[in-house]
Write a protein that holds these residues in place. Structure first.
Motif, PDB file in Angstrom:
ATOM      1  N   CYS A 189      13.428  12.352  -4.046  1.00 19.54           N
ATOM      2  CA  CYS A 189      13.255  12.079  -2.623  1.00 19.54           C
ATOM      3  C   CYS A 189      13.326  10.568  -2.442  1.00 19.54           C
ATOM      4  O   CYS A 189      12.527   9.831  -3.019  1.00 19.54           O
ATOM      5  N   ILE A 190      14.304  10.131  -1.637  1.00 19.40           N
ATOM      6  CA  ILE A 190      14.505   8.711  -1.377  1.00 19.40           C
ATOM      7  C   ILE A 190      13.860   8.381  -0.047  1.00 19.40           C
ATOM      8  O   ILE A 190      14.197   8.981   0.972  1.00 19.40           O
ATOM      9  N   HIS A 191      12.918   7.425  -0.047  1.00 19.49           N
ATOM     10  CA  HIS A 191      12.193   7.038   1.158  1.00 19.49           C
ATOM     11  C   HIS A 191      12.636   5.640   1.583  1.00 19.49           C
ATOM     12  O   HIS A 191      12.665   4.717   0.763  1.00 19.49           O
ATOM     13  N   GLY A 192      12.970   5.483   2.870  1.00 21.38           N
ATOM     14  CA  GLY A 192      13.334   4.178   3.409  1.00 21.38           C
ATOM     15  C   GLY A 192      12.574   3.931   4.692  1.00 21.38           C
ATOM     16  O   GLY A 192      12.434   4.837   5.514  1.00 21.38           O
ATOM     17  N   ALA A 219      19.520  16.431   1.987  1.00 19.65           N
ATOM     18  CA  ALA A 219      18.810  16.904   3.170  1.00 19.65           C
ATOM     19  C   ALA A 219      17.972  15.741   3.691  1.00 19.65           C
ATOM     20  O   ALA A 219      17.097  15.241   2.984  1.00 19.65           O
ATOM     21  N   ALA A 220      18.275  15.273   4.900  1.00 22.20           N
ATOM     22  CA  ALA A 220      17.609  14.092   5.452  1.00 22.20           C
ATOM     23  C   ALA A 220      16.639  14.480   6.554  1.00 22.20           C
ATOM     24  O   ALA A 220      16.927  15.354   7.379  1.00 22.20           O
ATOM     25  N   ASN A 221      15.498  13.836   6.564  1.00 22.96           N
ATOM     26  CA  ASN A 221      14.501  13.978   7.622  1.00 22.96           C
ATOM     27  C   ASN A 221      14.113  12.588   8.091  1.00 22.96           C
ATOM     28  O   ASN A 221      13.964  11.673   7.276  1.00 22.96           O
ATOM     29  N   THR A 222      13.926  12.435   9.393  1.00 16.73           N
ATOM     30  CA  THR A 222      13.469  11.159   9.935  1.00 16.73           C
ATOM     31  C   THR A 222      12.051  11.313  10.447  1.00 16.73           C
ATOM     32  O   THR A 222      11.606  12.415  10.760  1.00 16.73           O
ATOM     33  N   ASN A 227       4.757   1.093  15.580  1.00 18.31           N
ATOM     34  CA  ASN A 227       5.458   2.194  14.919  1.00 18.31           C
ATOM     35  C   ASN A 227       6.758   1.688  14.328  1.00 18.31           C
ATOM     36  O   ASN A 227       7.361   0.741  14.838  1.00 18.31           O
ATOM     37  N   ASN A 228       7.186   2.337  13.244  1.00 15.02           N
ATOM     38  CA  ASN A 228       8.435   1.982  12.598  1.00 15.02           C
ATOM     39  C   ASN A 228       9.135   3.265  12.165  1.00 15.02           C
ATOM     40  O   ASN A 228       8.487   4.247  11.799  1.00 15.02           O
ATOM     41  N   SER A 229      10.445   3.261  12.204  1.00 17.83           N
ATOM     42  CA  SER A 229      11.225   4.435  11.815  1.00 17.83           C
ATOM     43  C   SER A 229      11.298   4.547  10.299  1.00 17.83           C
ATOM     44  O   SER A 229      11.283   3.544   9.588  1.00 17.83           O
ATOM     45  N   ALA A 230      11.404   5.784   9.836  1.00 21.58           N
ATOM     46  CA  ALA A 230      11.515   6.035   8.395  1.00 21.58           C
ATOM     47  C   ALA A 230      12.479   7.192   8.162  1.00 21.58           C
ATOM     48  O   ALA A 230      12.714   8.013   9.055  1.00 21.58           O
ATOM     49  N   ILE A 231      13.053   7.221   6.973  1.00 21.93           N
ATOM     50  CA  ILE A 231      13.913   8.333   6.579  1.00 21.93           C
ATOM     51  C   ILE A 231      13.479   8.816   5.201  1.00 21.93           C
ATOM     52  O   ILE A 231      13.029   8.027   4.360  1.00 21.93           O
TER      53      ILE A 231
END
Length: 130
Positions: A57-60, A86-89, A115-119
Motif C-alpha cells: 500500500c503506497i501512501h502519499g 486500486a486507489a482511494n483518496t 485539512n490535506n488530501s491523501a491517496i
C-alpha cells in the motif's frame, strides 16, 4: 478580561506530523525528500520474489500524491500486466502549532487545524488466468 494574542511576528509556525496508519511490512509512505528511484526500488523489492509481500500500500500526502501515483504506474508498467492497482483518496486532518518565540510568560502554544488530501494505492499481484 482575556489577554490579547501575541502579534504574528512573535509566533513560530511548527507543523506537526500527520497521524499515520498502522505500520505494516507492506506500507510505503512516499515523501518528497527521498529520491524517487530509491522509493521505487523499495516497492519493487517488497513485491519481488524475496520481498515476502503479496501486496503493498503506497501512501502519499499533499505534494507527494503525484509521486505516489507515478511510483504505482511505474510498478504497473514494469510488471507487464501482472500487477493490479486500486486507489482511494481521503482527507487527512492536520494540526499546526503556533508557538511564541522565546520563553515569555509560559503561554501554551496555539493550535491551527487544516485539512490535506491523501491517496492510498493498493498494488497487488493479479491472479494468473486459468
Amino acid at each position: 478580561m482575556a489577554e490579547p494574542a501575541p502579534p504574528a511576528a512573535e509566533l513560530a509556525l511548527r507543523r506537526r506530523l500527520p497521524p499515520r496508519l498502522p505500520r505494516r511490512p507492506g506500507d510505503v509512505y512516499v515523501n518528497m525528500q527521498t529520491d524517487f528511484k530509491a522509493q521505487l526500488s523499495r516497492c519493487q523489492k517488497l513485491l519481488g520474489p524475496g520481498g515476502g509481500c503479496a501486496e503493498i500500500c503506497i501512501h502519499g500526502l499533499g505534494l507527494a500524491i503525484n509521486r505516489a501515483i507515478n511510483i504505482a504506474l511505474q510498478l504497473q508498467a514494469g510488471g507487464a500486466g501482472a500487477l493490479r492497482l486500486a486507489a482511494n483518496t481521503s482527507t487527512v486532518p492536520l494540526a499546526d502549532g503556533l508557538e511564541p518565540q522565546g520563553d515569555e510568560d509560559g503561554r501554551p502554544p496555539l493550535a491551527r487545524a487544516r485539512n490535506n488530501s491523501a491517496i492510498h494505492i493498493r498494488v497487488c499481484r493479479a491472479a494468473p488466468p486459468p
